[in-house]
Each structure stands twice: as C-alpha cells, then as structure tokens.
Design a protein around this motif. Structure first.
Motif, PDB file in Angstrom:
ATOM      1  N   GLU A   1       0.846  -1.197   0.000  1.00 51.64           N
ATOM      2  CA  GLU A   1       0.000   0.000   0.000  1.00 51.64           C
ATOM      3  C   GLU A   1       0.871   1.232   0.000  1.00 51.64           C
ATOM      4  O   GLU A   1       2.044   1.191   0.345  1.00 51.64           O
ATOM      5  CB  GLU A   1      -0.938   0.007   1.202  1.00 51.64           C
ATOM      6  CG  GLU A   1      -0.246   0.092   2.542  1.00 51.64           C
ATOM      7  CD  GLU A   1      -1.225   0.041   3.705  1.00 51.64           C
ATOM      8  OE1 GLU A   1      -1.112   0.911   4.578  1.00 51.64           O
ATOM      9  OE2 GLU A   1      -2.079  -0.862   3.722  1.00 51.64           O
ATOM     10  N   PHE A   2       0.273   2.356  -0.399  1.00 47.24           N
ATOM     11  CA  PHE A   2       0.937   3.650  -0.397  1.00 47.24           C
ATOM     12  C   PHE A   2       0.316   4.517   0.685  1.00 47.24           C
ATOM     13  O   PHE A   2      -0.904   4.721   0.700  1.00 47.24           O
ATOM     14  CB  PHE A   2       0.782   4.353  -1.756  1.00 47.24           C
ATOM     15  CG  PHE A   2       1.692   3.822  -2.827  1.00 47.24           C
ATOM     16  CD1 PHE A   2       2.974   4.321  -2.969  1.00 47.24           C
ATOM     17  CD2 PHE A   2       1.276   2.817  -3.671  1.00 47.24           C
ATOM     18  CE1 PHE A   2       3.816   3.846  -3.947  1.00 47.24           C
ATOM     19  CE2 PHE A   2       2.107   2.326  -4.662  1.00 47.24           C
ATOM     20  CZ  PHE A   2       3.379   2.841  -4.793  1.00 47.24           C
ATOM     21  N   SER A   3       1.142   5.005   1.577  1.00 44.90           N
ATOM     22  CA  SER A   3       0.735   5.966   2.612  1.00 44.90           C
ATOM     23  C   SER A   3      -0.516   5.524   3.381  1.00 44.90           C
ATOM     24  O   SER A   3      -1.356   6.342   3.708  1.00 44.90           O
ATOM     25  CB  SER A   3       0.494   7.339   1.991  1.00 44.90           C
ATOM     26  OG  SER A   3       1.662   7.811   1.376  1.00 44.90           O
ATOM     27  N   GLU A   4      -0.644   4.238   3.629  1.00 48.40           N
ATOM     28  CA  GLU A   4      -1.800   3.695   4.341  1.00 48.40           C
ATOM     29  C   GLU A   4      -3.120   4.139   3.706  1.00 48.40           C
ATOM     30  O   GLU A   4      -4.131   4.303   4.363  1.00 48.40           O
ATOM     31  CB  GLU A   4      -1.759   4.096   5.813  1.00 48.40           C
ATOM     32  CG  GLU A   4      -0.547   3.565   6.546  1.00 48.40           C
ATOM     33  CD  GLU A   4      -0.488   3.996   7.995  1.00 48.40           C
ATOM     34  OE1 GLU A   4      -1.443   4.602   8.495  1.00 48.40           O
ATOM     35  OE2 GLU A   4       0.542   3.710   8.618  1.00 48.40           O
ATOM     36  N   PHE A   5      -3.109   4.352   2.389  1.00 49.67           N
ATOM     37  CA  PHE A   5      -4.287   4.845   1.686  1.00 49.67           C
ATOM     38  C   PHE A   5      -4.670   3.948   0.522  1.00 49.67           C
ATOM     39  O   PHE A   5      -5.796   3.488   0.427  1.00 49.67           O
ATOM     40  CB  PHE A   5      -4.036   6.274   1.183  1.00 49.67           C
ATOM     41  CG  PHE A   5      -5.137   6.822   0.327  1.00 49.67           C
ATOM     42  CD1 PHE A   5      -6.356   7.187   0.886  1.00 49.67           C
ATOM     43  CD2 PHE A   5      -4.986   6.947  -1.039  1.00 49.67           C
ATOM     44  CE1 PHE A   5      -7.396   7.673   0.105  1.00 49.67           C
ATOM     45  CE2 PHE A   5      -6.010   7.432  -1.836  1.00 49.67           C
ATOM     46  CZ  PHE A   5      -7.208   7.797  -1.257  1.00 49.67           C
ATOM     47  N   LEU A   6      -3.730   3.713  -0.393  1.00 52.62           N
ATOM     48  CA  LEU A   6      -4.004   2.944  -1.595  1.00 52.62           C
ATOM     49  C   LEU A   6      -3.461   1.538  -1.411  1.00 52.62           C
ATOM     50  O   LEU A   6      -2.261   1.340  -1.279  1.00 52.62           O
ATOM     51  CB  LEU A   6      -3.326   3.594  -2.815  1.00 52.62           C
ATOM     52  CG  LEU A   6      -3.419   2.821  -4.123  1.00 52.62           C
ATOM     53  CD1 LEU A   6      -4.857   2.727  -4.597  1.00 52.62           C
ATOM     54  CD2 LEU A   6      -2.549   3.462  -5.180  1.00 52.62           C
ATOM     55  N   VAL A   7      -4.347   0.557  -1.366  1.00 56.23           N
ATOM     56  CA  VAL A   7      -3.954  -0.836  -1.224  1.00 56.23           C
ATOM     57  C   VAL A   7      -3.929  -1.470  -2.614  1.00 56.23           C
ATOM     58  O   VAL A   7      -4.879  -1.336  -3.382  1.00 56.23           O
ATOM     59  CB  VAL A   7      -4.933  -1.612  -0.309  1.00 56.23           C
ATOM     60  CG1 VAL A   7      -4.550  -3.084  -0.233  1.00 56.23           C
ATOM     61  CG2 VAL A   7      -4.968  -0.985   1.072  1.00 56.23           C
TER      62      VAL A   7
END
Length: 84
Positions: A54-60
């Motif tokens: 994931e990116f920045s706990e946003f995009l999984v």
C-alpha cells in the motif's frame, strides 16, 4: 514498458518514490486464466515493480509476490462472493 524516450507512468512513479523496481516474475497467464480476464499492461508493470502493498496507508494494491501466487485472485473471489 517504455515507448521511445518517454517513461511509462509506472517508471515515473518508481523514480518519484525513490524505490528500485522489484522486477517480480509474475505468471500473468496463470492468474488471468484463474480470473477469466486479461489485465491491463500498466497494471502488470505496476505489480511487477511494486509487488503487494500500500501507499501511505491509503491505496492498497492487490498483486502477486511472484510466480502464479496472487492475492489479487483471492481478493476478487472474496469481493465477488460478498455481492452475490
């Protein structure tokens, strides 16, 4: 997946986040056979570069750690069963 001198958006993202591509060897034909659809080439490039995560706990991103193993398939199966 670079055309001419232009970098793909995935290559640009790899450069922007300062992480080297993982260059995962993913068996797309086995995965696509299991889900019954051909996946977009830029999605495949993204998965081969970044893998599962994931990116920045946003995009999984549901992807594959390599080979024909894929959390993508299991995730799609769960999603499909939840709406049936």
């Amino acid at each position: 997946m670079e055309e001419g001198n232009a970098m793909s958006w995935v290559s640009q993202l790899v450069a922007a986040v300062g992480q080297a591509s993982l260059h995962l060897d993913i068996d797309w034909s086995a995965i696509e056979s299991r889900i019954g659809v051909t996946l977009p080439s830029d999605y495949k490039e993204f998965c081969e570069s970044f893998g599962v995560g994931e990116f920045s706990e946003f995009l999984v991103v549901n992807s594959s750690p390599g080979g024909s193993d894929s959390s993508l398939v299991e995730s799609l199966d769960l999603d499909r069963r939840s709406i049936e």
